[in-house]
Design an enzyme around this catalytic site. Structure first.
Site, PDB file in Angstrom:
ATOM      1  CB  CYS A 245      -1.043  -0.203   1.304  1.00  0.00           C
ATOM      2  SG  CYS A 245       0.117  -0.075   2.824  1.00  0.00           S
ATOM      3  CG  HIS A 293      -4.567  -0.217   3.625  1.00  0.00           C
ATOM      4  ND1 HIS A 293      -4.054  -1.167   2.875  1.00  0.00           N
ATOM      5  CD2 HIS A 293      -5.802   0.736   2.651  1.00  0.00           C
ATOM      6  CE1 HIS A 293      -4.790  -1.089   1.534  1.00  0.00           C
ATOM      7  NE2 HIS A 293      -5.222  -0.083   1.525  1.00  0.00           N
ATOM      8  CG  HIS A 305      -6.913   0.170  -2.180  1.00  0.00           C
ATOM      9  ND1 HIS A 305      -6.680  -0.801  -0.446  1.00  0.00           N
ATOM     10  CD2 HIS A 305      -7.787  -0.610  -2.888  1.00  0.00           C
ATOM     11  CE1 HIS A 305      -7.835  -1.364  -0.700  1.00  0.00           C
ATOM     12  NE2 HIS A 305      -8.122  -1.352  -2.179  1.00  0.00           N
TER      13      HIS A 305
END
Length: 330
Positions: A245, A293, A305
């Site tokens: 990420c 994240h 993402h």
């Protein structure tokens, strides 16, 4: 049979006759988990693996900084050692000169000299020389103290680096353990169950991609991130063909000329804060607490993402995960 025994047997028989036996089926205890249960477990393991992988990214950044710092203090130590050696050589020479000059005292030399005035001039010069030597000795003490400080710094950085290296190994082991458990869980599914699992996963990923309207640096960052759609998630990766990420958002903003660290936690402290209601394409959105994240907002209530192991870079709903904040980088 004795009378007492007969009464006991009779009583026991009557008691047993009055009992109602309740049979609890064991099927529920050993029933296979549903596809939804499997999906929840695997998603949880993937999320736990990502948490550990982002901690790994943090530790890797710290390790790299410590390695650079260690190289710097080692070079400083070598340079300071050369200074000490040079002053030490001067001190040794001064000691030798002083030792050789002690054959006659100043009074004795005054008594035998043929030119007392000249001798007094020499004595003044000798006093100045001695002052210089005293300064040399003081310089040596200061230089040695500075060298000791640098040696301590080298020892400290070496110890810190060893600790961070152990931390990296620990986080790596946890990531691999969680991913292995997720893989083992999926391996237990029959073919038909696996098809149902994949269908359930893809159903949650089928999100309409909005028309992205962004310009300037944010536009460049969004364009880069969107061009990676379909690339696989690989933990600790930052391209060119696989991403985690924070690796994706780091490289997307690098394409726009903005430098970010490879860490969702560290990125959450970059740029300027922005409310969820004021999000613009290119803004970074952070999830979970503590942050583990990061995604890029692209407009229309959607993000792009790199989700987790076993998945690819995708467009998803903004509120798919619990949001903890957002930042604007450009």
């Amino acid at each position: 049979m004795r009378l007492g025994q007969k009464r006991f047997v009779t009583a026991l028989t009557g008691t047993c006759a009055a009992l109602t036996l309740t049979v609890v089926p064991l099927n529920n205890a050993f029933a296979k988990p549903s596809i939804e249960d499997v999906r929840e477990k695997v998603d949880r393991l993937y999320q736990q693996a990502e948490v550990a992988s982002e901690r790994f990214n943090d530790a890797r950044i710290l390790r790299d900084r410590l390695q650079q710092d260690l190289a710097s203090v080692k070079a400083d130590e070598v340079a300071q050692k050369a200074v000490v050696d040079r002053i030490e050589s001067a001190v040794d020479g001064a000691i030798a000169a002083q030792y050789e000059g002690q054959a006659l005292s100043a009074t004795g030399q005054m008594a035998i000299t043929e030119d007392p005035a000249s001798f007094l001039n020499q004595l003044t010069t000798l006093s100045a020389y001695n002052d210089v030597q005293s300064d040399t000795l003081a310089s040596y003490d200061r230089a040695q103290e500075a060298l000791d400080i640098r040696r301590d710094a080298v020892a400290d950085r070496t110890s810190e680096l060893a600790g961070v290296t152990r931390r990296l190994e620990k986080e790596k082991a946890e990531v691999e353990s969680k991913l292995a458990e997720a893989k083992a869980t999926l391996a237990k599914l029959e073919d038909e169950e696996m098809r149902k699992y994949l269908a359930a996963v893809s159903a949650g990923e089928n999100v309409a991609i909005p028309k992205v309207s962004a310009s300037g640096r944010a536009g460049l960052a969004v364009k880069f991130a969107m061009s990676q759609l379909g690339d696989p998630y690989v933990w600790a990766a930052a391209g060119p063909n696989s991403w985690d990420c924070s690796g994706l958002t780091m490289m997307a903003w690098a394409a726009a000329g903005v430098s970010l660290p490879h860490s969702s936690r560290m990125q959450s402290g970059m740029g300027s804060p922005v409310s969820i209601g004021a999000l613009q394409p290119g803004d970074l959105v952070f999830y979970y607490s503590p942050v583990s994240h990061v995604a890029m907002y692209i407009g229309g209530g959607k993000i792009v993402h790199a989700p987790h192991s076993g998945a690819n870079v995708e467009v998803a709903d903004l509120h798919r995960m619990p949001i903890t904040g957002a930042r604007r980088m450009g």
